[in-house]
Each structure stands twice: as C-alpha cells, then as structure tokens.
Design a protein around this motif. Structure first.
Motif, PDB file in Angstrom:
ATOM      1  N   VAL A 108       0.838  -1.209   0.000  1.00 51.74           N
ATOM      2  CA  VAL A 108       0.000   0.000   0.000  1.00 51.74           C
ATOM      3  C   VAL A 108       0.869   1.254   0.000  1.00 51.74           C
ATOM      4  CG1 VAL A 108      -1.616   1.351   1.416  1.00 51.74           C
ATOM      5  CG2 VAL A 108      -2.044  -1.067   1.002  1.00 51.74           C
ATOM      6  N   ILE A 109       1.953   1.239   0.729  1.00 50.27           N
ATOM      7  CA  ILE A 109       2.856   2.405   0.718  1.00 50.27           C
ATOM      8  C   ILE A 109       3.409   2.617  -0.692  1.00 50.27           C
ATOM      9  CG2 ILE A 109       5.098   3.261   1.530  1.00 50.27           C
ATOM     10  CD1 ILE A 109       4.387   2.059   4.266  1.00 50.27           C
ATOM     11  N   LEU A 110       3.837   1.544  -1.354  1.00 49.97           N
ATOM     12  CA  LEU A 110       4.346   1.673  -2.728  1.00 49.97           C
ATOM     13  C   LEU A 110       3.260   2.158  -3.686  1.00 49.97           C
ATOM     14  CD1 LEU A 110       6.584  -1.526  -2.983  1.00 49.97           C
ATOM     15  CD2 LEU A 110       7.343   0.845  -2.806  1.00 49.97           C
ATOM     16  N   PHE A 111       2.035   1.622  -3.550  1.00 48.28           N
ATOM     17  CA  PHE A 111       0.930   2.072  -4.398  1.00 48.28           C
ATOM     18  C   PHE A 111       0.599   3.538  -4.155  1.00 48.28           C
ATOM     19  CE2 PHE A 111      -0.476  -2.250  -5.654  1.00 48.28           C
ATOM     20  CZ  PHE A 111      -0.735  -1.977  -6.984  1.00 48.28           C
ATOM     21  N   ALA A 112       0.648   3.965  -2.904  1.00 51.47           N
ATOM     22  CA  ALA A 112       0.354   5.364  -2.590  1.00 51.47           C
ATOM     23  C   ALA A 112       1.373   6.287  -3.240  1.00 51.47           C
ATOM     24  CB  ALA A 112       0.328   5.569  -1.076  1.00 51.47           C
ATOM     25  N   ILE A 113       2.631   5.897  -3.202  1.00 56.22           N
ATOM     26  CA  ILE A 113       3.672   6.696  -3.856  1.00 56.22           C
ATOM     27  C   ILE A 113       3.438   6.724  -5.363  1.00 56.22           C
ATOM     28  CG2 ILE A 113       6.145   6.782  -4.382  1.00 56.22           C
ATOM     29  CD1 ILE A 113       6.585   5.527  -1.542  1.00 56.22           C
ATOM     30  N   PHE A 114       3.158   5.567  -5.946  1.00 57.38           N
ATOM     31  CA  PHE A 114       2.904   5.474  -7.381  1.00 57.38           C
ATOM     32  C   PHE A 114       1.675   6.286  -7.780  1.00 57.38           C
ATOM     33  CE2 PHE A 114       0.644   3.324 -10.875  1.00 57.38           C
ATOM     34  CZ  PHE A 114       1.623   3.363 -11.863  1.00 57.38           C
ATOM     35  N   TYR A 115       0.599   6.152  -6.999  1.00 55.12           N
ATOM     36  CA  TYR A 115      -0.650   6.839  -7.326  1.00 55.12           C
ATOM     37  C   TYR A 115      -0.502   8.355  -7.192  1.00 55.12           C
ATOM     38  CZ  TYR A 115      -5.641   7.769  -7.608  1.00 55.12           C
ATOM     39  OH  TYR A 115      -6.870   8.233  -7.990  1.00 55.12           O
ATOM     40  N   SER A 116       0.224   8.795  -6.182  1.00 51.82           N
ATOM     41  CA  SER A 116       0.398  10.249  -6.011  1.00 51.82           C
ATOM     42  C   SER A 116       1.177  10.866  -7.172  1.00 51.82           C
ATOM     43  CB  SER A 116       1.086  10.556  -4.685  1.00 51.82           C
ATOM     44  OG  SER A 116       2.417  10.083  -4.704  1.00 51.82           O
ATOM     45  N   LYS A 117       2.037  10.103  -7.817  1.00 50.65           N
ATOM     46  CA  LYS A 117       2.827  10.626  -8.943  1.00 50.65           C
ATOM     47  C   LYS A 117       2.091  10.513 -10.269  1.00 50.65           C
ATOM     48  CE  LYS A 117       7.430   9.982  -7.064  1.00 50.65           C
ATOM     49  NZ  LYS A 117       8.774   9.475  -7.291  1.00 50.65           N
ATOM     50  N   TYR A 118       1.281   9.448 -10.442  1.00 55.94           N
ATOM     51  CA  TYR A 118       0.709   9.165 -11.766  1.00 55.94           C
ATOM     52  C   TYR A 118      -0.824   9.108 -11.775  1.00 55.94           C
ATOM     53  CZ  TYR A 118       5.534   7.770 -12.484  1.00 55.94           C
ATOM     54  OH  TYR A 118       6.904   7.760 -12.553  1.00 55.94           O
ATOM     55  N   ALA A 119      -1.488   9.677 -10.782  1.00 55.65           N
ATOM     56  CA  ALA A 119      -2.945   9.573 -10.681  1.00 55.65           C
ATOM     57  C   ALA A 119      -3.667  10.191 -11.874  1.00 55.65           C
ATOM     58  CB  ALA A 119      -3.428  10.230  -9.387  1.00 55.65           C
ATOM     59  N   GLY A 120      -3.130  11.226 -12.471  1.00 54.09           N
ATOM     60  CA  GLY A 120      -3.804  11.906 -13.571  1.00 54.09           C
ATOM     61  C   GLY A 120      -3.609  11.260 -14.930  1.00 54.09           C
ATOM     62  N   VAL A 121      -2.762  10.255 -15.025  1.00 56.09           N
ATOM     63  CA  VAL A 121      -2.484   9.605 -16.303  1.00 56.09           C
ATOM     64  C   VAL A 121      -3.659   8.671 -16.644  1.00 56.09           C
ATOM     65  CG1 VAL A 121      -0.902   8.073 -17.544  1.00 56.09           C
ATOM     66  CG2 VAL A 121      -0.006   9.722 -15.878  1.00 56.09           C
ATOM     67  N   PRO A 122      -4.286   8.843 -17.824  1.00 56.40           N
ATOM     68  CA  PRO A 122      -5.458   8.022 -18.178  1.00 56.40           C
ATOM     69  C   PRO A 122      -5.201   6.514 -18.116  1.00 56.40           C
ATOM     70  CG  PRO A 122      -5.218   9.832 -19.724  1.00 56.40           C
ATOM     71  CD  PRO A 122      -4.005   9.854 -18.835  1.00 56.40           C
ATOM     72  N   PHE A 123      -4.019   6.091 -18.530  1.00 52.85           N
ATOM     73  CA  PHE A 123      -3.692   4.658 -18.493  1.00 52.85           C
ATOM     74  C   PHE A 123      -3.753   4.123 -17.060  1.00 52.85           C
ATOM     75  CE2 PHE A 123      -0.474   1.268 -18.103  1.00 52.85           C
ATOM     76  CZ  PHE A 123      -1.050   0.325 -18.952  1.00 52.85           C
TER      77      PHE A 123
END
Length: 195
Positions: A108-123
C-alpha cells in the motif's frame, strides 16, 4: 465373565477435534493471502481455509464469518484473529494478523507513492478501474458461494431477502438489520423446533 465394550466414537454433544494448525502455518497462509488478496481478501481466506487446507467446514466458516461481520473493525482482521485463536490461541491470532498485514503494509505504501505521482495519467486510471471491477467480482462470487449452502430452507431464504432489502432498499445500518433479524430468526427456529 462379561466383556466391557468401550465406545471409540465421540459423544454426540461434543465438537470433533480441531485440526492442529501451527503458528507458522497461520502466518504463511495469511501472508500469501495478504499478497494475492487485492480488492477483497475474504474470498481468498475462504478458499484457503475451506477448500485448500480444509481447516474449517463450509458451515464453520460461515458461522465464524457471521460473527466477524457484526464485530467492530475490519472483517478480515476479525477473521484472522478468530481463526488464529481457534487453532493456536493468542499466539495464533498474532501470527495470523501479522501474516495478513505485513505484505499489504508495504504494498500500500508503494501504491500510494505510485498513485500520487501518476494519478492523472489516463492509463493508470484505467488500471485502477479494472482492479475495482475485479474486486467487485470477487466479493459477489464469495457472497454467492456463502449464500447457496445457507439458503436451503424457506426460513433462511426469507431472512436473506429481508436482510438485503433492509440494507439496499431501506438503507438501514447493518447493526440494525442484525439486531432485528437475528433475534427474529432465532425465535422462528425455536418455535418451529417445538412443533
């Protein structure tokens, strides 16, 4: 001289012995569930406990799940504590909970970091929609697997329908639905048993 016959079958009023499950087995089992159980862990717990390792029967699992769902807190956490306690006491509960939450904590920590950086990307948004749909499918399939063995009598079918209507149509809180239907169901079964 008369022979004494010793019965080896267990008395009717006693439960059969519980499978022996060690703390490390609980930790490993719940650790693996924590890794694969994205979006809905309970179907994976049922699969491991009932189908794969046969630690509980379907009925025992449903009874334990019913108790865990009305207790405060996360259902899966409650289930891990109950299963661990049943098989290995407090040490079993700690082992099951530690196994269940160790991998997801870091994931979850890794996903949170990933999501915070790339949340706006449509893919990325499409990936999360797909994961949500898969999680919904898992929850629905587990609901059906649990419902089928339970709903074998008209009484059980009526209680199931009333519970679904109370939550979905009347928008009642789960606690109210359980507080109303559980005593009513017990009373009906008691009255039917007296006939």
């Amino acid at each position: 001289m008369s022979e004494t016959v010793i019965s080896t079958s267990p008395p009717q009023n006693r439960l059969p012995p519980v499978h022996e499950v060690k703390c490390h087995e609980l930790f490993i089992g719940f650790f693996l569930i924590g890794i694969v159980g994205f979006g809905g862990v309970m179907p994976w717990i049922r699969r491991m406990v009932v189908e794969q390792r046969r630690w509980l029967s379907e009925e025992e699992f449903i009874n334990m799940l019913s108790i865990c769902q009305i207790l405060p807190g996360a259902n899966v956490g409650n289930m891990a504590v109950c299963l661990g306690s049943r098989f290995a006491g407090i040490r079993g509960s700690v082992s099951a909970i530690a196994g269940l939450f160790t991998a997801p904590f870091f994931i979850v920590i890794l996903f949170a970091i990933f999501y915070s950086k790339y949340a706006g990307v449509p893919f990325v948004e499409n990936i999360f929609r797909g994961v949500s749909a898969a999680a919904s499918g898992l929850v629905i399939s587990m609901g059906i697997k649990i419902m089928l063995p339970v709903c074998r009598t008209p009484h059980a079918i009526i209680v199931t329908i009333l519970a679904v209507m109370g939550i979905t149509v009347l928008k009642l809180p789960l606690l109210w639905v359980v507080a109303i239907l559980a005593p009513a169901s017990i009373l009906v079964l008691w009255l039917l048993g007296r006939r």
